[in-house]
Write a protein that holds these residues in place. Structure first.
Motif, PDB file in Angstrom:
ATOM      1  N   THR A   5      32.847   0.097   2.755  1.00 50.50           N
ATOM      2  CA  THR A   5      32.139  -1.172   2.892  1.00 50.50           C
ATOM      3  C   THR A   5      32.358  -1.765   4.278  1.00 50.50           C
ATOM      4  OG1 THR A   5      32.372  -1.597   0.526  1.00 50.50           O
ATOM      5  CG2 THR A   5      31.821  -3.476   1.930  1.00 50.50           C
ATOM      6  N   VAL A   6      31.255  -2.098   4.934  1.00 53.84           N
ATOM      7  CA  VAL A   6      31.278  -2.558   6.323  1.00 53.84           C
ATOM      8  C   VAL A   6      30.570  -3.902   6.423  1.00 53.84           C
ATOM      9  CG1 VAL A   6      30.676  -1.975   8.697  1.00 53.84           C
ATOM     10  CG2 VAL A   6      31.159  -0.139   7.052  1.00 53.84           C
ATOM     11  N   ILE A   7      31.237  -4.887   6.986  1.00 50.09           N
ATOM     12  CA  ILE A   7      30.630  -6.191   7.271  1.00 50.09           C
ATOM     13  C   ILE A   7      30.252  -6.206   8.747  1.00 50.09           C
ATOM     14  CG2 ILE A   7      30.996  -8.682   7.400  1.00 50.09           C
ATOM     15  CD1 ILE A   7      33.049  -8.375   5.127  1.00 50.09           C
ATOM     16  N   ILE A   8      29.012  -6.558   9.036  1.00 53.06           N
ATOM     17  CA  ILE A   8      28.541  -6.625  10.416  1.00 53.06           C
ATOM     18  C   ILE A   8      27.941  -8.012  10.664  1.00 53.06           C
ATOM     19  CG2 ILE A   8      27.050  -5.618  12.179  1.00 53.06           C
ATOM     20  CD1 ILE A   8      26.988  -3.048  10.490  1.00 53.06           C
ATOM     21  N   THR A   9      28.532  -8.759  11.561  1.00 58.23           N
ATOM     22  CA  THR A   9      27.967 -10.062  11.917  1.00 58.23           C
ATOM     23  C   THR A   9      26.985  -9.879  13.061  1.00 58.23           C
ATOM     24  OG1 THR A   9      29.696 -10.649  13.528  1.00 58.23           O
ATOM     25  CG2 THR A   9      30.116 -11.178  11.205  1.00 58.23           C
ATOM     26  N   GLY A  10      26.048 -10.810  13.175  1.00 57.24           N
ATOM     27  CA  GLY A  10      25.025 -10.691  14.210  1.00 57.24           C
ATOM     28  C   GLY A  10      24.192  -9.441  14.034  1.00 57.24           C
ATOM     29  N   ALA A  11      23.809  -9.156  12.782  1.00 59.20           N
ATOM     30  CA  ALA A  11      23.203  -7.861  12.453  1.00 59.20           C
ATOM     31  C   ALA A  11      21.682  -7.853  12.488  1.00 59.20           C
ATOM     32  CB  ALA A  11      23.673  -7.418  11.064  1.00 59.20           C
ATOM     33  N   SER A  12      21.057  -8.914  12.946  1.00 58.60           N
ATOM     34  CA  SER A  12      19.600  -8.986  12.842  1.00 58.60           C
ATOM     35  C   SER A  12      18.860  -8.445  14.061  1.00 58.60           C
ATOM     36  CB  SER A  12      19.161 -10.435  12.594  1.00 58.60           C
ATOM     37  OG  SER A  12      19.496 -11.262  13.692  1.00 58.60           O
ATOM     38  N   THR A  13      19.544  -8.372  15.216  1.00 60.71           N
ATOM     39  CA  THR A  13      18.877  -7.915  16.441  1.00 60.71           C
ATOM     40  C   THR A  13      19.846  -7.094  17.281  1.00 60.71           C
ATOM     41  OG1 THR A  13      19.496  -9.896  17.700  1.00 60.71           O
ATOM     42  CG2 THR A  13      17.382  -9.957  16.536  1.00 60.71           C
ATOM     43  N   GLY A  14      19.301  -6.392  18.265  1.00 65.00           N
ATOM     44  CA  GLY A  14      20.107  -5.741  19.288  1.00 65.00           C
ATOM     45  C   GLY A  14      21.165  -4.798  18.757  1.00 65.00           C
ATOM     46  N   LEU A  22      22.719   2.462  11.631  1.00 66.35           N
ATOM     47  CA  LEU A  22      23.500   3.695  11.646  1.00 66.35           C
ATOM     48  C   LEU A  22      24.436   3.785  10.450  1.00 66.35           C
ATOM     49  CD1 LEU A  22      24.438   6.303  13.022  1.00 66.35           C
ATOM     50  CD2 LEU A  22      26.071   4.924  14.332  1.00 66.35           C
ATOM     51  N   PHE A  23      25.163   2.708  10.176  1.00 65.73           N
ATOM     52  CA  PHE A  23      26.124   2.737   9.072  1.00 65.73           C
ATOM     53  C   PHE A  23      25.413   2.890   7.724  1.00 65.73           C
ATOM     54  CE2 PHE A  23      29.047   1.435  12.292  1.00 65.73           C
ATOM     55  CZ  PHE A  23      30.318   1.728  11.815  1.00 65.73           C
ATOM     56  N   ILE A  24      24.261   2.264   7.584  1.00 68.03           N
ATOM     57  CA  ILE A  24      23.478   2.418   6.354  1.00 68.03           C
ATOM     58  C   ILE A  24      23.042   3.867   6.195  1.00 68.03           C
ATOM     59  CG2 ILE A  24      21.280   1.824   5.246  1.00 68.03           C
ATOM     60  CD1 ILE A  24      21.647  -1.018   6.466  1.00 68.03           C
ATOM     61  N   ALA A  25      22.557   4.455   7.290  1.00 68.46           N
ATOM     62  CA  ALA A  25      22.100   5.842   7.251  1.00 68.46           C
ATOM     63  C   ALA A  25      23.237   6.803   6.921  1.00 68.46           C
ATOM     64  CB  ALA A  25      21.467   6.225   8.587  1.00 68.46           C
ATOM     65  N   LYS A  26      24.456   6.442   7.307  1.00 65.87           N
ATOM     66  CA  LYS A  26      25.614   7.291   7.045  1.00 65.87           C
ATOM     67  C   LYS A  26      26.135   7.132   5.610  1.00 65.87           C
ATOM     68  CE  LYS A  26      26.362   9.166  11.193  1.00 65.87           C
ATOM     69  NZ  LYS A  26      26.415  10.631  11.439  1.00 65.87           N
ATOM     70  N   GLY A  27      25.512   6.244   4.846  1.00 64.18           N
ATOM     71  CA  GLY A  27      25.900   6.077   3.453  1.00 64.18           C
ATOM     72  C   GLY A  27      26.941   5.017   3.189  1.00 64.18           C
ATOM     73  N   CYS A  28      27.260   4.215   4.194  1.00 64.15           N
ATOM     74  CA  CYS A  28      28.195   3.117   3.994  1.00 64.15           C
ATOM     75  C   CYS A  28      27.500   1.971   3.266  1.00 64.15           C
ATOM     76  CB  CYS A  28      28.716   2.612   5.332  1.00 64.15           C
ATOM     77  SG  CYS A  28      29.664   3.819   6.269  1.00 64.15           S
ATOM     78  N   ASN A  29      28.290   1.168   2.585  1.00 66.46           N
ATOM     79  CA  ASN A  29      27.792  -0.087   2.048  1.00 66.46           C
ATOM     80  C   ASN A  29      27.903  -1.135   3.149  1.00 66.46           C
ATOM     81  OD1 ASN A  29      27.552   1.048  -0.597  1.00 66.46           O
ATOM     82  ND2 ASN A  29      29.762   0.778  -0.850  1.00 66.46           N
ATOM     83  N   VAL A  30      26.825  -1.834   3.424  1.00 67.53           N
ATOM     84  CA  VAL A  30      26.794  -2.727   4.580  1.00 67.53           C
ATOM     85  C   VAL A  30      26.434  -4.152   4.156  1.00 67.53           C
ATOM     86  CG1 VAL A  30      25.707  -3.213   6.806  1.00 67.53           C
ATOM     87  CG2 VAL A  30      26.205  -0.853   6.151  1.00 67.53           C
ATOM     88  N   VAL A  31      27.238  -5.099   4.601  1.00 63.59           N
ATOM     89  CA  VAL A  31      26.960  -6.521   4.434  1.00 63.59           C
ATOM     90  C   VAL A  31      26.521  -7.049   5.785  1.00 63.59           C
ATOM     91  CG1 VAL A  31      27.868  -8.778   3.774  1.00 63.59           C
ATOM     92  CG2 VAL A  31      28.666  -6.711   2.593  1.00 63.59           C
ATOM     93  N   VAL A  80      36.633  -4.129   1.265  1.00 62.01           N
ATOM     94  CA  VAL A  80      36.276  -4.474   2.649  1.00 62.01           C
ATOM     95  C   VAL A  80      37.020  -3.482   3.531  1.00 62.01           C
ATOM     96  CG1 VAL A  80      36.343  -6.203   4.472  1.00 62.01           C
ATOM     97  CG2 VAL A  80      35.995  -6.918   2.107  1.00 62.01           C
ATOM     98  N   ASP A  81      36.325  -2.468   4.003  1.00 65.65           N
ATOM     99  CA  ASP A  81      36.965  -1.404   4.770  1.00 65.65           C
ATOM    100  C   ASP A  81      36.844  -1.594   6.271  1.00 65.65           C
ATOM    101  OD1 ASP A  81      37.703   0.398   2.473  1.00 65.65           O
ATOM    102  OD2 ASP A  81      35.536   0.296   2.172  1.00 65.65           O
ATOM    103  N   VAL A  82      35.726  -2.143   6.709  1.00 68.57           N
ATOM    104  CA  VAL A  82      35.468  -2.297   8.143  1.00 68.57           C
ATOM    105  C   VAL A  82      34.816  -3.656   8.386  1.00 68.57           C
ATOM    106  CG1 VAL A  82      34.273  -1.367  10.171  1.00 68.57           C
ATOM    107  CG2 VAL A  82      35.100   0.195   8.393  1.00 68.57           C
ATOM    108  N   LEU A  83      35.269  -4.344   9.415  1.00 70.73           N
ATOM    109  CA  LEU A  83      34.639  -5.582   9.870  1.00 70.73           C
ATOM    110  C   LEU A  83      34.246  -5.402  11.322  1.00 70.73           C
ATOM    111  CD1 LEU A  83      33.880  -8.608   9.857  1.00 70.73           C
ATOM    112  CD2 LEU A  83      36.294  -9.110  10.360  1.00 70.73           C
ATOM    113  N   ILE A  84      32.975  -5.603  11.619  1.00 74.23           N
ATOM    114  CA  ILE A  84      32.492  -5.531  12.993  1.00 74.23           C
ATOM    115  C   ILE A  84      32.061  -6.930  13.423  1.00 74.23           C
ATOM    116  CG2 ILE A  84      30.855  -4.475  14.588  1.00 74.23           C
ATOM    117  CD1 ILE A  84      30.723  -2.082  12.714  1.00 74.23           C
ATOM    118  N   ASN A  85      32.882  -7.547  14.258  1.00 79.19           N
ATOM    119  CA  ASN A  85      32.624  -8.899  14.741  1.00 79.19           C
ATOM    120  C   ASN A  85      31.693  -8.827  15.949  1.00 79.19           C
ATOM    121  OD1 ASN A  85      34.265 -10.640  13.007  1.00 79.19           O
ATOM    122  ND2 ASN A  85      36.021  -9.549  13.884  1.00 79.19           N
ATOM    123  N   ASN A  86      30.412  -8.687  15.649  1.00 78.81           N
ATOM    124  CA  ASN A  86      29.414  -8.507  16.707  1.00 78.81           C
ATOM    125  C   ASN A  86      28.735  -9.813  17.114  1.00 78.81           C
ATOM    126  OD1 ASN A  86      27.270  -6.919  18.282  1.00 78.81           O
ATOM    127  ND2 ASN A  86      26.039  -7.965  16.723  1.00 78.81           N
TER     128      ASN A  86
END
Length: 247
Positions: A5-14, A22-31, A80-86
């Motif tokens: 499970t991966v949380i990605i902030t600022g995930a709407s652009t860029g 990418l993470f969705i395509a790799k089969g991760c669960n993405v928030v 919650v396995d990964v947090l990407i503070n983007n």
């Protein structure tokens, strides 16, 4: 790494959008998170409204948003396995023109957003004795450009670089890896927002004589997220920006 499970902030652009893709395509669960509801919903739909992704609209500068993101991840996917503070903002402004509200804006969105979302996620990572946090910084923290004055946002990004090292030290015993990815000039909507009409004109800032793509950062994030022996590092993904310049 399916079902992580991966949380990605600022995930709407860029960069955030490409990373979510990418993470969705790799089969991760993405928030996915962003402050702009229309942009976030459009991106979610553009990615095919995947069953392994959910989204939450919220201002990351608010402490409650980080808590809600983690709660949603636990509710939907159990970990919650990964947090990407983007999520972040950045724009140039001469030092002598910077006002107090400028500093507060960057401090709140860039630093507090990263700080409080990490604070919400880490207890769950400690409990499971594993996790990865990736903060997005900038090569400009270590490589200033005279013609691009940006003291206000760079102060907040520099603090993020420092936070990364301290969290890596504090939670290494819990098998939590914390790293910063520092992009160079990346082709994204940010360039237009800060008045750069031709991002490719900045190619010479990089030894590879090209600017980066959002996919370059996404791929670095995927590697870093699941690396077992990298922590406390600032990883420059910048085509040689900090080493020298092509002229």
């Amino acid at each position: 790494m399916k079902n992580k499970t991966v949380i990605i902030t600022g995930a709407s652009t860029g960069i955030g959008k490409e990373t979510a893709k990418l993470f969705i395509a790799k089969g991760c669960n993405v928030v996915m998170n962003a402050a702009n509801q229309d942009n976030l919903l459009n991106t979610y739909k553009e990615l095919g409204a995947p069953s392994n992704a959910v989204y939450l609209v919220g201002d990351i500068s608010k402490q409650e948003t980080g808590k809600q993101l983690v709660a949603l991840a636990i509710e939907k996917f159990g970990t919650v396995d990964v947090l990407i503070n983007n999520a972040g903002i950045f724009a140039p402004k001469p030092f002598l023109e910077v006002e107090e509200n400028d500093l507060e804006l960057y401090w709140n969105v860039n630093l507090k957003g990263t700080y409080f979302t990490s604070q919400a996620a880490i207890p769950y990572m400690v409990a499971q004795q594993s996790g990865s946090i990736i903060n997005i910084g900038t090569v400009l923290v270590d490589h200033a450009i005279a013609g691009f004055p940006a003291t206000a946002p760079l102060m907040s990004k520099g603090a993020i670089h420092t936070l990364t090292r301290q969290l890596a030290a504090e939670f290494g015993k819990d098998n939590i890896k914390v790293n910063t990815i520092a992009p160079g000039i990346i082709r994204s909507p940010l360039q237009g927002k800060i008045g750069i009409e031709d991002a490719d004109s900045l190619a010479g800032l990089h030894l590879l004589n090209r600017i980066g793509e959002a996919s370059d950062i996404a791929e670095a994030a995927y590697y870093t997220a699941f690396s077992n022996f990298v922590t406390g590092e600032t990883i420059n993904v910048a085509g040689g920006h900090t080493v020298g310049h092509a002229i």
